[in-house]
Design an enzyme around this catalytic site. Sequence first.
Site, mmCIF file in Angstrom:
data_model
loop_
_atom_site.group_PDB
_atom_site.id
_atom_site.type_symbol
_atom_site.label_atom_id
_atom_site.label_comp_id
_atom_site.label_asym_id
_atom_site.label_seq_id
_atom_site.Cartn_x
_atom_site.Cartn_y
_atom_site.Cartn_z
ATOM 1 N N CYS A 2 47.333 87.369 -31.645
ATOM 2 C CA CYS A 2 46.743 86.778 -30.290
ATOM 3 C C CYS A 2 45.522 87.368 -30.647
ATOM 4 O O CYS A 2 45.919 88.696 -30.507
ATOM 5 C CB CYS A 2 46.691 86.534 -28.726
ATOM 6 S SG CYS A 2 48.252 84.915 -28.420
ATOM 7 N N ARG A 27 45.454 87.602 -36.942
ATOM 8 C CA ARG A 27 45.950 87.835 -35.428
ATOM 9 C C ARG A 27 47.523 86.642 -35.069
ATOM 10 O O ARG A 27 47.720 86.525 -34.968
ATOM 11 C CB ARG A 27 45.207 88.416 -34.086
ATOM 12 C CG ARG A 27 44.494 89.711 -34.312
ATOM 13 C CD ARG A 27 44.122 90.614 -33.537
ATOM 14 N NE ARG A 27 45.250 91.095 -32.951
ATOM 15 C CZ ARG A 27 46.044 92.453 -32.704
ATOM 16 N NH1 ARG A 27 45.549 92.832 -33.325
ATOM 17 N NH2 ARG A 27 46.490 92.433 -31.624
ATOM 18 N N TRP A 76 48.514 82.342 -31.383
ATOM 19 C CA TRP A 76 49.972 82.982 -32.128
ATOM 20 C C TRP A 76 50.812 82.695 -30.653
ATOM 21 O O TRP A 76 51.490 83.106 -29.901
ATOM 22 C CB TRP A 76 50.078 84.053 -32.821
ATOM 23 C CG TRP A 76 51.728 84.064 -33.555
ATOM 24 C CD1 TRP A 76 51.773 83.553 -35.010
ATOM 25 C CD2 TRP A 76 53.241 83.815 -32.684
ATOM 26 N NE1 TRP A 76 53.092 83.603 -34.944
ATOM 27 C CE2 TRP A 76 53.552 84.153 -34.169
ATOM 28 C CE3 TRP A 76 53.334 84.603 -31.224
ATOM 29 C CZ2 TRP A 76 54.721 84.006 -34.083
ATOM 30 C CZ3 TRP A 76 54.700 85.018 -32.110
ATOM 31 C CH2 TRP A 76 55.922 84.932 -32.618
ATOM 32 N N ASN A 102 46.799 87.938 -24.052
ATOM 33 C CA ASN A 102 48.132 88.158 -24.996
ATOM 34 C C ASN A 102 48.872 89.112 -24.811
ATOM 35 O O ASN A 102 49.171 89.825 -24.176
ATOM 36 C CB ASN A 102 46.659 89.325 -26.515
ATOM 37 C CG ASN A 102 47.884 89.640 -27.420
ATOM 38 O OD1 ASN A 102 49.140 89.147 -28.186
ATOM 39 N ND2 ASN A 102 47.224 90.782 -28.200
ATOM 40 N N GLY A 103 50.237 88.236 -24.988
ATOM 41 C CA GLY A 103 51.557 89.061 -25.140
ATOM 42 C C GLY A 103 51.888 88.055 -24.281
ATOM 43 O O GLY A 103 51.944 86.790 -24.608
ATOM 44 N N GLU A 485 60.996 94.286 -50.978
ATOM 45 C CA GLU A 485 60.022 94.584 -50.708
ATOM 46 C C GLU A 485 58.623 93.056 -51.939
ATOM 47 O O GLU A 485 58.294 92.278 -51.200
ATOM 48 C CB GLU A 485 58.557 95.467 -51.068
ATOM 49 C CG GLU A 485 57.725 95.322 -50.507
ATOM 50 C CD GLU A 485 57.056 95.070 -49.171
ATOM 51 O OE1 GLU A 485 57.444 94.843 -48.497
ATOM 52 O OE2 GLU A 485 55.446 94.041 -48.980
ATOM 53 N N LYS A 489 57.121 89.589 -50.081
ATOM 54 C CA LYS A 489 56.463 88.967 -50.360
ATOM 55 C C LYS A 489 56.194 87.296 -50.047
ATOM 56 O O LYS A 489 55.692 86.164 -50.594
ATOM 57 C CB LYS A 489 56.148 89.797 -51.435
ATOM 58 C CG LYS A 489 54.742 90.759 -51.024
ATOM 59 C CD LYS A 489 54.200 91.201 -50.115
ATOM 60 C CE LYS A 489 54.173 91.669 -49.241
ATOM 61 N NZ LYS A 489 54.614 92.176 -48.368
ATOM 62 N N GLU A 492 57.319 84.970 -47.118
ATOM 63 C CA GLU A 492 56.107 84.608 -46.824
ATOM 64 C C GLU A 492 54.849 84.216 -46.772
ATOM 65 O O GLU A 492 54.553 83.549 -46.392
ATOM 66 C CB GLU A 492 55.965 86.315 -45.647
ATOM 67 C CG GLU A 492 55.348 87.124 -46.278
ATOM 68 C CD GLU A 492 54.180 88.358 -45.494
ATOM 69 O OE1 GLU A 492 54.421 87.830 -44.712
ATOM 70 O OE2 GLU A 492 54.994 89.153 -46.233
ATOM 71 N N HIS A 508 79.672 92.949 -56.286
ATOM 72 C CA HIS A 508 79.982 92.318 -54.505
ATOM 73 C C HIS A 508 80.035 91.318 -54.455
ATOM 74 O O HIS A 508 80.338 91.275 -52.676
ATOM 75 C CB HIS A 508 80.006 93.754 -54.103
ATOM 76 C CG HIS A 508 80.787 95.265 -54.790
ATOM 77 N ND1 HIS A 508 82.000 94.837 -54.674
ATOM 78 C CD2 HIS A 508 80.082 95.307 -54.819
ATOM 79 C CE1 HIS A 508 81.644 96.927 -55.466
ATOM 80 N NE2 HIS A 508 80.739 96.582 -55.955
ATOM 81 N N LYS A 611 49.121 88.168 -37.837
ATOM 82 C CA LYS A 611 49.589 90.130 -39.110
ATOM 83 C C LYS A 611 50.253 91.084 -37.476
ATOM 84 O O LYS A 611 51.058 91.623 -38.565
ATOM 85 C CB LYS A 611 47.841 90.119 -39.396
ATOM 86 C CG LYS A 611 47.639 91.863 -39.565
ATOM 87 C CD LYS A 611 48.131 91.516 -41.000
ATOM 88 C CE LYS A 611 47.593 93.355 -40.878
ATOM 89 N NZ LYS A 611 49.005 92.860 -42.742
#
Length: 616
Positions: A2, A27, A76, A102-103, A485, A489, A492, A508, A611
């Site tokens: 947010c 965000r 968000w 926000n939250g 990583e 990438k 996402e 294994h 983000k």
Amino acid sequence: MCGIVGYVGEDKSVEVLMRGLRRLEYRGYDSAGIAVIDDDGVLNTRKRAGKLAILAGDLEANSINNGRTGIGHTRWATHGGPTDANAHPHLGDNGKLALIHNGIIENFSVLKDELLSEGFTFESETDTEVAAVLLGREYQRLGDLSAAFLSVVGRLDGAFTLLAVHQDQPGVVVGARRNSPLVIGLGDGENFLGSDVAAFVEFTRRAVAVGQDQIVTITPQVVTITDFEGNPVEFEEFDIAWDASAAEKGGWSSFMAKEVSEQPDAVANTLLGRIHEGQAVVPELEAFGDDVLASIRRIVIVACGTAANAGYVAKYAIEKWTRVPVDVELSHEFRYRDPVLNAETLIISISQSGETMDTLMAVKFARESGAKAISICNTQGATIPRESDAVIYTHAGPEVAVASTKGFTAQIAALYLFALHLARVRGSITAADAAAQVVELQAIPAKIATVLLQESAVHELAAWMSDTRAVLFLGRHVGFPIALEGALKLKELAYIHAEGFAAGELKHGPIALIEPGQPVFVVVPSPRGSAHLHPKVISNIQEIRARGARIIAIAEEGDVAVLPFADTVLRIPLAAPLFEPFLAVVPMQIFAMELATVKGLDVDQPRNLAKSVTVE
Ligand code: M6R
């Protein structure tokens, strides 16, 4: 998670809010909305589900009156899906008060029941509307927005940044924060509030970070901060270290493309001022004193996502150079398992945004348990550095794309500086060896630039693999976190199933995944490094190739041993083994970005993500 913006000043609120939201959209982009008090003293609100462009189009087709006071939000979704009704702002006091948030307000259902029993009604499924109605009720009682905030904040559990305006108090925006970010922008005859400085950096570069459990009231001329008991709080200004152009695309196709290309500068700027006479000297660590650094018995790195992968890379270097044992923990797992912590434990948090709630909570928990805390962070004025004993800022510049790239390489640079500084203080490395590592570090920006020049080969690979449904990534030693990583990438950005494995682990279990044509990226360690690693990885490649895997090897220039076994070889310049991650990650970033582009996806704003993740 947010984005929040507030403005008070000239008759241009709609423009200021929309420009701020454009910079904060990274965000969250499930919905957006603004509320503005016009010059007739009427509160006008407009909000729409979907990306900011939908709200902008709506305002263009059917404008609202401008005004001198307003708030804006990009969401968000947490409580309630991404609908027009759930979009912020939410209203209280019979539509005269607008509030954004926000939250998460954890006790919202208890509060909602209380308000329902008093006859209040609700139009959305959100926790935010409960806060708006509660604030409206208190405004009716007290007749002042700051006083209403003071009355309400003590009743809210959870994490929140709240901003509100009331049409009976034009020229005033009030905000409160607990465990979520809020920054003030100080203008000339105008003032701003934002989730981060990007919200207002094009208007002013003077800022103040609002502290934990504080209420801020802004008018065009005055900024006042109090704690949640109403006691005045003194505050300090800081200058924002970058200008608005740094947060623009500047001709690039995406923020991510720009940020990938900025990695040489991100690393170089992170090294600036921290190398003295050939040795790593991190001034920020002086806050500790050498005796404290010398007394550290154990280091625990806490981070999430890409930042955690930077931590996994750094573990190899820190242990090698300092001989201090290092654990790397996902922040959200850390505090729930009753970890052993004491004054000889150093917690290093890594967070690009400095706002990741899981990491913030891990840092707070560690400090309460007696540990010392250092933060590696890219965002001035963010919460995690403020909750730490010291901060080493990465100077990567603003990272806007949701997928972290330059943040990652700058984090590794900062962690290596930390490791070399600590090793020097502890005497665990010779001056000559430390100087040699510094030389390697200083050479990295130019080497990354060389890798970037080979972008077109990666583009071709991505175009060829556009229908691929799953990709595996393998690495050993520092190549292992780079495999993690690379997989992160791809997941996402391109929404493709991807897994990173330690190459030695294949036999294994994961080797069962290999079937003819399965693409596998392999980070090949330098043949000049450990005598065993290179041939072992070559053997691992042979094992999967024998089962039909299609091998994309990332190998250093001149490594011919890999040629007979790889379908494609992406080259990176020679570097000492611990420094290969800076280089090997770049083709993976470009590959994920390009594959997403080929699939027609939005690389800057992947679905379901935001983000900075400011909820637990
Ligand atoms: O702001 P932070 O570095 O704390 O963020 C941590 C993760 O949420 C972040 O790295 C995330 O994994 C990225 N989207 C990965 O590209």
